[in-house]
Scaffold this active site. Structure first.
Site, PDB file in Angstrom:
ATOM      1  N   SER A 185     -87.936  50.989 -58.091  1.00 11.23           N
ATOM      2  CA  SER A 185     -86.776  51.238 -59.183  1.00 11.23           C
ATOM      3  C   SER A 185     -87.301  51.180 -60.721  1.00 11.23           C
ATOM      4  CB  SER A 185     -85.810  50.419 -59.083  1.00 11.23           C
ATOM      5  OG  SER A 185     -86.414  49.136 -59.287  1.00 11.23           O
ATOM      6  N   HIS A 213     -83.431  54.216 -54.123  1.00  8.60           N
ATOM      7  CA  HIS A 213     -83.724  55.186 -55.067  1.00  8.60           C
ATOM      8  C   HIS A 213     -84.392  56.498 -54.408  1.00  8.60           C
ATOM      9  CE1 HIS A 213     -82.853  52.697 -58.615  1.00  8.60           C
ATOM     10  NE2 HIS A 213     -83.383  51.866 -57.841  1.00  8.60           N
ATOM     11  N   LYS A 244     -76.046  55.446 -56.135  1.00  7.78           N
ATOM     12  CA  LYS A 244     -76.930  56.235 -56.732  1.00  7.78           C
ATOM     13  C   LYS A 244     -76.869  57.684 -56.558  1.00  7.78           C
ATOM     14  CE  LYS A 244     -79.876  52.135 -57.018  1.00  7.78           C
ATOM     15  NZ  LYS A 244     -79.293  51.538 -58.132  1.00  7.78           N
TER      16      LYS A 244
HETATM   17  N1  PMP Z   1     -82.102  47.939 -53.957  1.00  5.47           N
HETATM   18  C1  PMP Z   1     -82.864  48.483 -54.980  1.00  5.47           C
HETATM   19  C2  PMP Z   1     -84.081  49.079 -54.709  1.00  5.47           C
HETATM   20  C3  PMP Z   1     -82.037  48.755 -56.264  1.00  5.47           C
HETATM   21  O1  PMP Z   1     -82.671  49.325 -57.250  1.00  5.47           O
HETATM   22  C4  PMP Z   1     -80.678  48.427 -56.312  1.00  5.47           C
HETATM   23  C5  PMP Z   1     -79.794  48.513 -57.600  1.00  5.47           C
HETATM   24  N2  PMP Z   1     -80.469  48.837 -58.695  1.00  5.47           N
HETATM   25  C6  PMP Z   1     -79.924  47.743 -54.995  1.00  5.47           C
HETATM   26  C7  PMP Z   1     -80.879  47.358 -53.954  1.00  5.47           C
HETATM   27  C8  PMP Z   1     -78.754  47.285 -55.114  1.00  5.47           C
HETATM   28  O2  PMP Z   1     -77.722  48.199 -55.035  1.00  5.47           O
HETATM   29  P1  PMP Z   1     -76.289  48.207 -55.643  1.00  5.47           P
HETATM   30  O3  PMP Z   1     -76.055  48.587 -57.110  1.00  5.47           O
HETATM   31  O4  PMP Z   1     -75.457  49.136 -54.813  1.00  5.47           O
HETATM   32  O5  PMP Z   1     -75.808  46.546 -55.409  1.00  5.47           O
END
Ligand code: PMP
Length: 395
Positions: A185, A213, A244
């Site tokens: 990310s 992602h 996302k």
């Molecule tokens: N896993 C990864 C790799 C993320 O980047 C994120 C959110 N940035 C999440 C899980 C969490 O997802 P959510 O925003 O739906 O809680």
């Protein structure tokens, strides 16, 4: 010493950020105008940090489905599925996710964060080991902690380091869970999936890939890194988020393993939290069908990603190691990052300000995420704003 002493360093760090102008963590988006534009500080601003990869947040079909569910089923479920029962939409979404991934089952969680908490804490408990990439998202770290397994970090994307640590586990290796992300990310690089799969098979470990992602981004069908690498059947559990590329909120896990069905009865973040509200489920279902059927969105996303990556590279920025919809510029210091971020906002460009400890290796990042909905003119404006500020600000 009191309970509250621990807040002093936070207060000092926060104050030093505010001293530079607007508080970056209290920025208010006054009005969202489209997937790529909003009013911020009374100015029309290009959104370049939303993770809205396919630009589906304003899709008319998604909105119509959400509206119909809202009017027909109300604003919320007011409880967990264990206590209050599942709505038909929850079950249908799980069926559709399982079919999309070619898996036997799926579980839907209320956020992606909870999906990682629920899956990792249930799969690996005391006596088990979790080998996780050092650059893993906070939800992966927190899921490991919740389950009480031994947590072993390996160097980011370093398969040799991973194998060394598995070897050290000896006959405990078959009780090891390896966790990767499809696209990381912060810097937008992919995990070396084929090499990790070979290692996991050699030592009889289990593999979870977080495609947060990469869902809708990688693979011809948009299923993520596992599809792109033609290794769908080798990944034991795939987790992901709806927040996302699917433009809503929620999380999920899919698997070909029968054990996934039991995780539902053991996973505290699933059992003790209210289920997704009907309108979110409804828009997510439509977004999933669009993600699966409209490959042109993925093609546009990649064209745009190349334009932004190459534009910022040409302007002299240090970026992640490969082109992806996550384009992050590494800058020399926190202070420079904050000043740059303020400068971008003043020029009508919103990106993510990412500072340590939330970043790998203490990096200060100006993180952009590209959308299929960005226009060529918007991408040009983003690149120009970066170049102008680079010329103006001294490092
Ligand atoms: N896993 C990864 C790799 C993320 O980047 C994120 C959110 N940035 C999440 C899980 C969490 O997802 P959510 O925003 O739906 O809680």
């Amino acid at each position: 010493m009191t309970l509250f002493d621990k807040f002093k360093p936070v207060r000092t760090a926060h104050q030093s950020l505010i001293d530079h102008g607007v508080d970056p963590f209290r920025l208010v988006v006054q009005q969202v105008l489209s997937p790529t534009e909003a009013m911020i500080n009374d100015r029309r601003t290009i959104l370049a940090g939303t993770n809205n990869y396919l630009g589906l947040t304003f899709d008319p079909q998604c909105i119509a489905a959400a509206r119909e569910a809202l009017e027909g089923q109300g604003t919320g479920t007011t409880g967990s599925r264990m206590a209050n029962g599942s709505f038909e939409g929850h079950v249908a979404l799980e069926r559709e996710l399982a079919a999309f991934f070619g898996c036997s089952s799926a579980i839907v969680f209320s956020t992606g964060y909870q999906a990682n908490l629920g899956i990792l804490s249930t799969l690996a408990g005391p006596g088990d080991s979790i080998l996780l990439d050092a650059d893993s998202h906070a939800s992966i770290y927190d899921g490991c902690r919740l389950g009480g397994a031994d947590v072993i970090r390996f160097r980011h994307n370093d398969v040799t380091d991973l194998e060394k640590r598995l070897v050290r586990l000896g006959d405990r290796a078959p009780r090891a869970l390896i966790v990767l992300e499809g696209i990381y990310s912060m810097l937008g690089d992919r995990a070396p999936l084929a090499a990790v799969v070979a290692i996991k098979e050699k030592y009889g470990a289990c593999l979870v890939v977080d495609e947060a992602h990469s869902l809708g981004v990688l693979g011809e069908g948009g299923r993520g890194l596992a599809e792109e690498a033609k290794l769908d059947e080798k990944v034991d559990f795939i987790v992901g988020t709806f927040s996302k590329s699917l433009g809503s909120t929620g999380g999920f896990c899919v698997s070909r393993r029968p054990e996934l069905d039991y995780i539902r009865y053991m996973s505290r973040p699933y059992i003790f939290s209210a289920s997704l509200c009907p309108s979110v489920v409804a828009s997510t279902r439509v977004a999933l069908s669009i993600l699966a059927s409209q490959q042109q969105l993925r093609e546009r996303l990649w064209e745009n990603s190349h334009v932004l990556y190459e534009g910022l590279q040409k302007a002299g920025f240090t970026l992640g190691p490969e082109v992806s919809p996550v384009v992050a510029a590494t800058v020399p210091s926190k202070e420079y990052a904050v000043a740059f971020w303020h400068g971008l906002i003043a020029q009508g460009v919103y990106v993510n300000l990412m500072l340590p400890p939330a970043t790998p290796n203490g990096l200060s990042l100006l993180r952009c995420s590209v959308s299929a909905a960005h226009t060529p003119e918007q991408l040009t404006t983003i690149c120009e704003a970066f170049a102008t500020l680079k010329a103006q600000l001294s490092e």
